[in-house]
Design a protein around this motif. Sequence first.
Motif, PDB file in Angstrom:
ATOM      1  N   ALA A   1      19.699 -18.770   3.057  1.00 27.86           N
ATOM      2  CA  ALA A   1      18.672 -19.238   2.122  1.00 27.86           C
ATOM      3  C   ALA A   1      19.101 -19.030   0.679  1.00 27.86           C
ATOM      4  O   ALA A   1      19.942 -18.176   0.355  1.00 27.86           O
ATOM      5  CB  ALA A   1      17.361 -18.504   2.372  1.00 27.86           C
ATOM      6  N   THR A   2      18.487 -19.827  -0.197  1.00 25.43           N
ATOM      7  CA  THR A   2      18.604 -19.626  -1.642  1.00 25.43           C
ATOM      8  C   THR A   2      17.278 -19.055  -2.136  1.00 25.43           C
ATOM      9  O   THR A   2      16.227 -19.691  -1.995  1.00 25.43           O
ATOM     10  CB  THR A   2      18.915 -20.937  -2.369  1.00 25.43           C
ATOM     11  OG1 THR A   2      20.193 -21.419  -1.942  1.00 25.43           O
ATOM     12  CG2 THR A   2      18.938 -20.721  -3.875  1.00 25.43           C
ATOM     13  N   LEU A   3      17.335 -17.860  -2.690  1.00 19.20           N
ATOM     14  CA  LEU A   3      16.159 -17.183  -3.241  1.00 19.20           C
ATOM     15  C   LEU A   3      16.211 -17.304  -4.757  1.00 19.20           C
ATOM     16  O   LEU A   3      17.219 -16.982  -5.379  1.00 19.20           O
ATOM     17  CB  LEU A   3      16.156 -15.710  -2.825  1.00 19.20           C
ATOM     18  CG  LEU A   3      15.066 -14.815  -3.433  1.00 19.20           C
ATOM     19  CD1 LEU A   3      13.685 -15.214  -2.918  1.00 19.20           C
ATOM     20  CD2 LEU A   3      15.360 -13.340  -3.121  1.00 19.20           C
ATOM     21  N   GLU A   4      15.125 -17.801  -5.352  1.00 14.26           N
ATOM     22  CA  GLU A   4      15.056 -17.962  -6.804  1.00 14.26           C
ATOM     23  C   GLU A   4      13.802 -17.296  -7.347  1.00 14.26           C
ATOM     24  O   GLU A   4      12.700 -17.512  -6.822  1.00 14.26           O
ATOM     25  CB  GLU A   4      15.069 -19.448  -7.178  1.00 14.26           C
ATOM     26  CG  GLU A   4      16.411 -20.105  -6.921  1.00 14.26           C
ATOM     27  CD  GLU A   4      16.347 -21.611  -6.829  1.00 14.26           C
ATOM     28  OE1 GLU A   4      17.340 -22.271  -7.183  1.00 14.26           O
ATOM     29  OE2 GLU A   4      15.301 -22.139  -6.385  1.00 14.26           O
ATOM     30  N   LEU A   5      13.976 -16.507  -8.378  1.00 16.47           N
ATOM     31  CA  LEU A   5      12.872 -15.860  -9.078  1.00 16.47           C
ATOM     32  C   LEU A   5      12.854 -16.403 -10.508  1.00 16.47           C
ATOM     33  O   LEU A   5      13.786 -16.143 -11.285  1.00 16.47           O
ATOM     34  CB  LEU A   5      13.024 -14.336  -9.087  1.00 16.47           C
ATOM     35  CG  LEU A   5      12.709 -13.599  -7.774  1.00 16.47           C
ATOM     36  CD1 LEU A   5      13.820 -13.828  -6.745  1.00 16.47           C
ATOM     37  CD2 LEU A   5      12.537 -12.103  -8.021  1.00 16.47           C
ATOM     38  N   VAL A   6      11.829 -17.170 -10.841  1.00 17.37           N
ATOM     39  CA  VAL A   6      11.708 -17.804 -12.155  1.00 17.37           C
ATOM     40  C   VAL A   6      10.781 -16.949 -13.008  1.00 17.37           C
ATOM     41  O   VAL A   6       9.583 -16.854 -12.731  1.00 17.37           O
ATOM     42  CB  VAL A   6      11.163 -19.238 -12.019  1.00 17.37           C
ATOM     43  CG1 VAL A   6      11.110 -19.912 -13.392  1.00 17.37           C
ATOM     44  CG2 VAL A   6      11.999 -20.048 -11.046  1.00 17.37           C
ATOM     45  N   VAL A   7      11.342 -16.342 -14.036  1.00 21.61           N
ATOM     46  CA  VAL A   7      10.585 -15.396 -14.863  1.00 21.61           C
ATOM     47  C   VAL A   7      10.327 -16.001 -16.240  1.00 21.61           C
ATOM     48  O   VAL A   7      11.223 -16.570 -16.862  1.00 21.61           O
ATOM     49  CB  VAL A   7      11.327 -14.050 -14.996  1.00 21.61           C
ATOM     50  CG1 VAL A   7      10.517 -13.069 -15.833  1.00 21.61           C
ATOM     51  CG2 VAL A   7      11.601 -13.462 -13.612  1.00 21.61           C
TER      52      VAL A   7
END
Length: 661
Positions: free
Chosen positions: A495-501
């Motif tokens: 999976a690709t995990l992305e956290l947009v802050v």
Amino acid sequence: MSAVAQLPTLYEYYTGGGIIGGLSDDQSYFTLNNKNVTLYSGAMHYFRVPKEYWRDRLRKMRAAGLNTVETYIPWNLHEPQPNYFDFGQNGSDMEQFLDLTTFLKTAQEEDLLAIVRPGPYICSEWEFGGLPSWLLRDKGIKIRTSQPTFMRHVTRYFNVLLPILAALQFIRGGPIIAFQIENEYGSTEQKGKFVPDKVYLEELRELYLKHGIEELLFTSDSPTGHGTAGTLPGILLQTANFATDPEKEFNRLKQLQLDKPTMAMEFWTGWFDHWSEVHHVRNDSEFYDVLDRILRYPASVNMYMFHGGTNWGFLNGANIAGGGTDNRGYQPDTTSYDYNAPLSEAGDYTEKYVMVKELIKKYSKSPIRTPQVPSVTLRTKYPSVTITQQLKLREILDRIPYKFISERPAPMELLPMNNGSGQSYGYVVYRKVGLDIPRDSILKIGGHVCDTVMVLINGMLISKPLTQKEDLDGFGYWRIKDGTLHLGSEDVSNATLELVVENWGRNNFGYLEQFFQYKGIWQGGIYLNNEELLDWQIVPIEFKRAWTNNLSGWHKLDDLWLPGPALYKATITIDNPQDTYIDMSAWMKGIVIVNGFVLGRHASTLGPQQTLYLPAPLLKKGTNEIVVFEHFVGKNNIDFSEDPIFYTPSSRNHPSVIKKN
């Protein structure tokens, strides 16, 4: 010829026969060029108003009877990178708002004097109190002190700024009659932790003198709250900041400095809004009563704000309630800085404007001509426009020209970009690829996020959209420490995990330790089932004008119902640009961009602001592009309004009552 027309202008009256002196506080009242003067001043910040409207707003101020305009100067706009200065000619995204010399000369042309407050810290509900975020790259820096590291940066900036201002002093034929040293410095006092640095104040004063500043120098604080903590007694004139009780503040001021003029440097005409609050409106009758008592005292006054304007783009400030430093008390300000002031955000006359004009006419003794009140600025409600194109988050990130690798998440300020100045504004994405996520996994972010985070797995939003103000107490927002999120009931491989802050605006007021505030994820690690995830790709999204205007690969709307961050584009053709408001009440949260310029933020489910002021100078004849970066759920169209809309937030998705200002 009428009797009014036969009266002299302000400059004719105070400079006739030549200039031999500036503003003097050598007695218990002000004199200007050896003539008695009471200052009737109003705050207007050139960086919050389109350049094309400076003259209109200044002319309206003078027509109310004011003789002075006051402005702050934002360091973070004029030196966006170390040694890169922009005063209206050097190409930064805010260039069109930064021609300080033209603003001050226009004030003089409109028969107004000027009070200037250069900082280096200005508060002003402005991002980081006007301080540039790149200061945070210097480890151990102590801002607003005489620490050599901080003063080295201040000196470099003032070496450029102060000569510009020195040439515009009243005694040299310009409009500036006074300069403020620092800003509300007494508010930094914290017993047992910090005592205001008088060496710092003296070093600032010496910089002014070194660069030929000869006009009056002053400070402003609450006399009853801070005494002489934020000033140099006997060297700098003290002035007062308050909303009510003028006699109490002025009487204390007279105790602190004998035989000096009395002035309110900030008489608060209204107040500003934080997101999720009720829209602040100051009672007109109360305003009238306090202003009447100020002028009757008698005292000079600067009304803060007289014209509030707009916190364009990402430039709103914030507060940290409770005095903490860990972000849990964070309170971001809205894009609108209307302030419930005598002139509205769009330059409309209000009842307070009429009251000011009446009271100045009642108390003013100067035989000076007051010009006619200018006509109002017309606005329109453009027809709705349809969203025609979209870019999803993955497509946005693919178009970012620089990405960084870091073992652990790092704050945006420390990223190696922008000529070593880091990332100041916008969003920062922490991406982890090739990750196996077992069913019922728990993601944990250590510490407090600064300031909001969206979590996506393979482009699908996993975290909860912001639908009510109570959501701010849950995962994805700054209030909770060590927030956790359930990632689903199915196994996900590779999976690709992305956290947009999102940086929602840095704190602009408080004790000095509250100014140590990185943005992004930096207070702790990121964990999957209590195992720390390492080796992150970090992608900054700044939304600079050139990048946004050159985006390619737009496609038709796809899966509009599916929550997640995306860009949405519409176009509108205009023959005769007029002021308007963009109505974002149907959208959820994000930013609006017009012709590449980040207009401001929307957060309709929080309120109180529902519309974004769009002045005609930001539009052009012909085709205009409007782009929305929506965090959660996009819409099919963009609406407009002729008037601003505010509402009181509730636990419902949308309120039943809409309140117009």
